[in-house]
Enzyme design. Structure first.
Site, PDB file in Angstrom:
ATOM      1  CG  ASP A   7      -1.777   1.250   1.289  1.00 53.96           C
ATOM      2  OD1 ASP A   7      -2.297   1.664   0.231  1.00 53.96           O
ATOM      3  OD2 ASP A   7      -1.930   1.823   2.389  1.00 53.96           O
ATOM      4  CD  GLU A  67      -5.038   1.109  -2.131  1.00 53.17           C
ATOM      5  OE1 GLU A  67      -6.095   1.747  -2.086  1.00 53.17           O
ATOM      6  OE2 GLU A  67      -4.338   0.874  -1.129  1.00 53.17           O
ATOM      7  CG  ASP A 140      -0.470   3.437   5.844  1.00 55.52           C
ATOM      8  OD1 ASP A 140      -1.083   3.949   4.904  1.00 55.52           O
ATOM      9  OD2 ASP A 140      -0.090   4.064   6.855  1.00 55.52           O
TER      10      ASP A 140
END
Length: 182
Positions: A7, A67, A140
């Protein structure tokens, strides 16, 4: 199959490695990388890159899932996020690993079942799917694990069996029963 989820973030980049063993998803490692708060932006990017490169070299995943960038109103934030994604993609490319990208709504739909789920719902489902004692924090880290779980669900054509953990009546067994304490 071992998947390394990322992420990306300009201040803090979450990572998580999940392995699919015998119909179950098992946590290998998770955490976050950040440069010193007073460091210049290029130094923060270098810290993220070198940290990810070392983790990928040590854990040797089969694939990296990251992501994808979502629409942002603040152009400056979007550009910084793009730089962080770039160094994450570079680390995966240098390690010779295939990279797959997923949109945030796709990740939430795969893990929670609803594409507009909130952060605490994602954290709770990651906890349930991996059989963790507590939801992964900061968010996160939970998001990085969710990216890895999303790819595992896509790659294994199904949903994992929740990890066996001791439940009492107060512990939710499904996201439908989860009620945040605050």
């Amino acid at each position: 199959m071992k998947i390394f989820g990322i992420d990306p973030g300009s201040d803090r980049t979450g990572y998580g490695c999940v392995e699919h063993i015998g119909g179950r998803h098992v946590l290998v490692i998770c955490g976050s990388l950040a440069g010193p708060s007073n460091a210049a932006f290029p130094d923060k990017l270098r810290a993220i890159h070198s940290g990810l490169a070392a983790l990928l070299s040590h854990h040797r995943p089969d694939c990296v899932a990251i992501e994808n960038i979502f629409y942002a109103r603040n152009v400056r934030s979007a550009l910084k996020l793009g730089h962080a994604r770039g160094v994450a993609l570079l680390a995966a490319s240098e390690a010779g690993l295939p990279v797959v990208e997923y949109a945030p709504a796709e990740i939430k739909r795969a893990v929670v079942g609803y594409g507009r789920a909130e952060k605490h719902q994602v954290q709770q489902m990651v906890k349930l799917l991996l059989g963790l004692d507590a939801p992964p924090a900061p968010h996160d880290v939970a998001d990085a694990l969710a990216v890895a779980l999303c790819h595992l669900h896509a790659a294994t054509n199904g949903v994992a069996v929740p990890a066996p953990i001791a439940h009492d009546r107060r512990t939710p067994r499904s996201w439908r029963h989860y009620r945040p304490s605050s």
